[in-house]
Design a protein around this motif. Structure first.
Motif, mmCIF file in Angstrom:
data_model
loop_
_atom_site.group_PDB
_atom_site.id
_atom_site.type_symbol
_atom_site.label_atom_id
_atom_site.label_comp_id
_atom_site.label_asym_id
_atom_site.label_seq_id
_atom_site.Cartn_x
_atom_site.Cartn_y
_atom_site.Cartn_z
ATOM 1 N N THR A 183 -2.747 -9.768 -10.398
ATOM 2 C CA THR A 183 -3.015 -9.184 -9.083
ATOM 3 C C THR A 183 -4.250 -8.278 -9.126
ATOM 4 O O THR A 183 -4.517 -7.609 -10.124
ATOM 5 C CB THR A 183 -1.790 -8.369 -8.622
ATOM 6 N N ILE A 184 -4.972 -8.291 -7.986
ATOM 7 C CA ILE A 184 -6.136 -7.423 -7.802
ATOM 8 C C ILE A 184 -5.858 -6.513 -6.609
ATOM 9 O O ILE A 184 -5.310 -6.954 -5.597
ATOM 10 C CB ILE A 184 -7.400 -8.247 -7.504
ATOM 11 N N VAL A 185 -6.284 -5.255 -6.712
ATOM 12 C CA VAL A 185 -6.264 -4.356 -5.553
ATOM 13 C C VAL A 185 -7.628 -3.709 -5.416
ATOM 14 O O VAL A 185 -8.394 -3.613 -6.388
ATOM 15 C CB VAL A 185 -5.171 -3.270 -5.660
ATOM 16 N N ALA A 186 -7.931 -3.269 -4.202
ATOM 17 C CA ALA A 186 -9.172 -2.542 -3.923
ATOM 18 C C ALA A 186 -8.822 -1.182 -3.348
ATOM 19 O O ALA A 186 -7.794 -1.004 -2.687
ATOM 20 C CB ALA A 186 -10.045 -3.319 -2.946
ATOM 21 N N LEU A 221 -6.268 -0.153 -0.525
ATOM 22 C CA LEU A 221 -5.622 1.155 -0.497
ATOM 23 C C LEU A 221 -6.641 2.217 -0.105
ATOM 24 O O LEU A 221 -7.805 2.157 -0.521
ATOM 25 C CB LEU A 221 -5.033 1.477 -1.871
ATOM 26 N N PHE A 222 -6.234 3.198 0.683
ATOM 27 C CA PHE A 222 -7.153 4.217 1.187
ATOM 28 C C PHE A 222 -6.875 5.558 0.516
ATOM 29 O O PHE A 222 -5.911 6.248 0.843
ATOM 30 C CB PHE A 222 -7.029 4.341 2.703
ATOM 31 N N GLY A 223 -7.747 5.930 -0.418
ATOM 32 C CA GLY A 223 -7.574 7.182 -1.152
ATOM 33 C C GLY A 223 -8.408 8.324 -0.638
ATOM 34 O O GLY A 223 -8.341 9.443 -1.151
ATOM 35 N N HIS A 229 -5.093 11.809 -4.274
ATOM 36 C CA HIS A 229 -4.600 10.671 -3.490
ATOM 37 C C HIS A 229 -4.935 9.344 -4.176
ATOM 38 O O HIS A 229 -4.114 8.421 -4.205
ATOM 39 C CB HIS A 229 -5.212 10.698 -2.094
ATOM 40 N N SER A 230 -6.142 9.256 -4.717
ATOM 41 C CA SER A 230 -6.551 8.010 -5.365
ATOM 42 C C SER A 230 -5.709 7.730 -6.601
ATOM 43 O O SER A 230 -5.279 6.594 -6.847
ATOM 44 C CB SER A 230 -8.040 8.074 -5.733
ATOM 45 N N ALA A 231 -5.453 8.772 -7.390
ATOM 46 C CA ALA A 231 -4.615 8.598 -8.581
ATOM 47 C C ALA A 231 -3.199 8.182 -8.190
ATOM 48 O O ALA A 231 -2.603 7.294 -8.824
ATOM 49 C CB ALA A 231 -4.580 9.899 -9.381
ATOM 50 N N ASP A 232 -2.672 8.802 -7.147
ATOM 51 C CA ASP A 232 -1.327 8.445 -6.688
ATOM 52 C C ASP A 232 -1.252 6.980 -6.276
ATOM 53 O O ASP A 232 -0.266 6.284 -6.577
ATOM 54 C CB ASP A 232 -0.917 9.327 -5.510
#
Length: 335
Positions: A183-186, A221-223, A229-232
Motif C-alpha cells: 500500500t501507498i499513502v500520500a 492524509l492531511f497533516g 499531526h503528521s506523525a500521528d
C-alpha cells in the motif's frame, strides 16, 4: 497586438494625452501621483519602451509570505534579502510574514497596503477573499507575481516549479524503485494550497495511468505540515495498512515523519519521497530513512520573481522568460 497609443494610456490612467507625453518622454512638470498612474497604465498596456528614470523615486516591492518557522520559507525569505542587498538603492524589497490561517488579514494587506508600493510578490493560501483582493489589484494595474503556489482564476504571473510534474515524478520513482508489493499513502498540508493540490493530483494521475500489479494507492492524509499531526497520521497509516511500502509527502514535516520511520522495524523498507532539501532531510537520506527528496530551489524562485518584477516596472530592458523552475531530484548518492 498594436503598440498602445498615448490616447490609450491616457484613457486608462484618467489623465490627458499631454500628461502622458510629458511622463513617457521624461520632460517632468507632472505631479508624482499622476506620473505613477501613467506609468502603471503604460505597464498594463505593455508599452514597449523602458520607462523614464525621472519619475522613479523609491520602488517598493512588497513580498508577503507565510510560515516563517519552516525551512523552505526561511530559505525563500533569506534569498529575497540577499537579492535585495544587490539592487539599486532606488529599489526596496520589504518582506512580511503573515498567518496562513487568517486569509482575511492577508486579503486586507493585499488590497490596502500600509505604504505605497510599486509591485507585490506573494506566496499565500488560495482563498476567495485573497482572490477578490488580487482581482482588485489587477483592475488597478499593480504588477503582481505569485511565487511557489497560486490562487485559482488569478491572472498574475506564477513563478515556481511545475508541481503537477513533481507529483508525477514522485509517482514514477516510487512505482519504479520500490520492488515490494503493498500500500501507498500520500500526505500533504491540506487543500488550501494549489501547490499541494497539483502535486497530489500529479501523483494520483501517474499511479492511475500506469498501475503496477500489487501496488495500491490507498489514501491522502492531511497533516497541515504540523510535526505532531503528521506523525500521528503516519502512525495511524502503519496501523491501518501493515503492508505499507510507499509514502509521498507533498508538504512539510519530513523530520517528524522520518522520526516515526526510524522507530519502526520496517521503517527503512518504506519508500519515502518528500520535498525540500534541509539538513534533516539530508540526514534522513544518508540513513536510508528517506529515499528521494525533490528540492524546488527557493533561491532560484526568488531570483526569477525579482527579475520579472524589475522588468514589469520598466527597470530592466531585456525580456525575462518564465519557464517553470527546474526542481532537483536528490538521493543519498548525489548529496
Amino acid at each position: 497586438m498594436p503598440k498602445p497609443t498615448f490616447h490609450n494610456i491616457a484613457r486608462l490612467a484618467g489623465v490627458g494625452t499631454a500628461t502622458v507625453e510629458r511622463v513617457l518622454n521624461g520632460r517632468g512638470g507632472v505631479r508624482r501621483e499622476l506620473a505613477e498612474k501613467v506609468i502603471a497604465a503604460a505597464r498594463t498596456l505593455d508599452y514597449p519602451r523602458r520607462l523614464p528614470d525621472v519619475h522613479r523615486g523609491i520602488f517598493r516591492i512588497d513580498v508577503i509570505l507565510v510560515r516563517p518557522e519552516t525551512t523552505f520559507f526561511s530559505r525563500l525569505s533569506q534569498a529575497f534579502g540577499r537579492i535585495a542587498a544587490t539592487l539599486d538603492v532606488s529599489v526596496a524589497v520589504h518582506r512580511t510574514f503573515m498567518d496562513e490561517h487568517d486569509p482575511a488579514a492577508i486579503a486586507e494587506r493585499i488590497a490596502n497596503p500600509e505604504t505605497r508600493r510599486a509591485g507585490l510578490i506573494l506566496a499565500v493560501p488560495d482563498h476567495p477573499l485573497i482572490r477578490s483582493a488580487l482581482a482588485k489589484l489587477e483592475k488597478e494595474g499593480l504588477p503582481v507575481l505569485q511565487i511557489v503556489t497560486r490562487a485559482e482564476g488569478v491572472r498574475a504571473d506564477y513563478v515556481g516549479i511545475d508541481n503537477y510534474a513533481a507529483g508525477r515524478t514522485a509517482g514514477l520513482l516510487l512505482s519504479r524503485m520500490q520492488p515490494s508489493k503493498g500500500t501507498i499513502v500520500a500526505l500533504c498540508h491540506s487543500q488550501i494550497y494549489q501547490v499541494h493540490r497539483d502535486r497530489i493530483r500529479g501523483f494520483s494521475d501517474y499511479l492511475a495511468e500506469r498501475p503496477r500489479d500489487g501496488l495500491a494507492f490507498a489514501a491522502v492524509l492531511f497533516g497541515h505540515d504540523d510535526a505532531g499531526h503528521s506523525a500521528d497520521w503516519l502512525f495511524e497509516a502503519l496501523r491501518l495498512w501493515p503492508d505499507l511500502v510507499g509514502l509521498y509527502n507533498a508538504g512539510g514535516a519530513n523530520a517528524s515523519l522520518s522520526a516515526v520511520l526510524r522507530k519502526q522495524t520496517r521503517g527503512r523498507d518504506i519508500f519515502f519521497v518528500g520535498h525540500e532539501l534541509t539538513e534533516r532531510s539530508a540526514a534522513a537520506l544518508r540513513e536510508g530513512v528517506m529515499s528521494v527528496v525533490l528540492d524546488q530551489a527557493p533561491e532560484a524562485q526568488a531570483r526569477r520573481a525579482i527579475d520579472l518584477m524589475l522588468a514589469r516596472l520598466g527597470l530592466v530592458g531585456e525580456a525575462i522568460s518564465n519557464d517553470p523552475i527546474r526542481f532537483v531530484t536528490i538521493t543519498s548518492e548525489n548529496l
